[in-house]
Design an enzyme around this catalytic site. Structure first.
Site, short mmCIF file in Angstrom:
data_model
loop_
_atom_site.label_atom_id
_atom_site.label_comp_id
_atom_site.label_asym_id
_atom_site.label_seq_id
_atom_site.Cartn_x
_atom_site.Cartn_y
_atom_site.Cartn_z
N LYS A 170 37.74 58.55 46.24
CA LYS A 170 36.96 59.79 46.38
C LYS A 170 37.83 61.01 46.08
CE LYS A 170 33.02 57.85 47.52
NZ LYS A 170 31.84 57.92 46.64
N ASN A 205 26.33 58.47 42.08
CA ASN A 205 26.19 58.21 43.51
C ASN A 205 26.65 56.80 43.89
OD1 ASN A 205 24.67 58.38 46.28
ND2 ASN A 205 23.80 56.61 45.22
N TYR A 212 39.15 53.62 49.59
CA TYR A 212 37.97 54.50 49.50
C TYR A 212 38.40 55.98 49.38
CZ TYR A 212 33.35 56.37 50.80
OH TYR A 212 32.16 57.05 50.84
#
Ligand code: NAI
Length: 242
Positions: free
Chosen positions: A159, A90, A155
């Site tokens: 991801k 996470n 980012y």
């Protein structure tokens, strides 16, 4: 439902990670809470798990982007808990900026934490899963990794990479009975998105509101317990990336 199992949650001292820790503890898993720097917050989360859910909970300081530190931390968890069967990657950061002016450091830091950090943890925990003949990995990706997002090339790339990592790990480890899936949240109310109430993307959410950390934690619990599901990317985004 998860009694006798140990779950390792990175970035577990606040936000989405904290909600995931509580959800897995509520299902009776012991929890190893990995935090970057805020020892007091991590200890507070562990105390809540012990008092409210009666499970073993321990905090471990670790920069998941550091391969050796991740290895040492996994060894400590193994020594404390004996085994671990669940890993939730996470931990994540943003360093937003337009591509034309983005600093190299900002690109590298986001890739190192969000993508390499997940690799490091999976790499070091796979041995424990194989020994336990049981393992489930859930990576917290993002809809930005599915659709791209202006101002977030670092980012989004991290991801999207995490989704590729998820599917490869799912295929590679399935013969050993180890599952690997991802959750792709949209806009969830946390410190990371706290100041974004004027983001134009918010108006594009079909359900018309931001999500709660518990919405993501519920999806993680589903993927951990759904024995015939692997390689899935489960959107928790109010329909944003539909
Ligand atoms: P947050 O900023 O509140 O929490 C992130 C946690 O990761 C913090 O506890 C931080 O200390 C930890 N962390 C950061 N770098 C680390 C490192 N190198 N080693 C160990 N721990 C580290 O963020 P939030 O919102 O709770 O996000 C959690 C995850 O969900 C992240 O991966 C984020 O990318 C993802 N996500 C969040 C969304 C949102 O709307 N809040 C949307 C989509 C994805």
């Amino acid at each position: 439902m998860l009694k006798g199992k140990t779950a390792v949650v990175t970035g577990g001292s606040r936000g989405i990670g904290e909600a995931i820790v509580y959800k897995l503890a509520s299902l009776h898993a012991g929890v190893a809470v990995i935090y970057a720097g805020n020892a007091a917050a991590a200890e507070r989360v562990c105390i809540t798990c012990r008092q409210k859910y009666g499970v073993r909970a321990e905090a471990y300081q670790c920069n998941v982007a550091d391969f050796s530190a991740a290895k040492e931390t996994v060894a400590k968890i193994r020594s404390d808990f004996g085994a671990a069967q669940i890993l939730v990657n996470n931990a994540g950061i943003t360093r937003d900026g337009l591509l034309a002016v983005m600093k190299e450091d900002d690109f590298d830091a986001v890739l190192d934490t969000n993508l390499k950090g997940a690799f490091n943890m999976i790499r070091h925990m796979t041995g424990l899963f194989i020994r336990a003949h049981d393992g489930c990995i859930v990576n917290i990706a993002s809809v930005a990794g599915m659709t791209g997002n202006a101002g977030q090339c670092n980012y989004s790339a991290s991801k999207a990479g995490l989704i590729g990592l998820t599917k490869s790990v799912a295929k590679e480890l399935a013969p050993k009975g180890i599952r690997c899936s991802a959750v792709a949240p949209g806009f969830i109310k946390t410190d990371m998105t706290g100041g974004q109430t004027d983001n134009p993307l918010l108006k594009m959410i079909p359900l018309g509101r931001m999500g709660e950390t518990e919405d993501v934690a519920g999806a993680v619990a589903y993927l951990v317990t759904a024995k015939y599901v692997t390689g899935e990317v489960l959107r928790v985004d109010g329909g944003l990336a539909m």
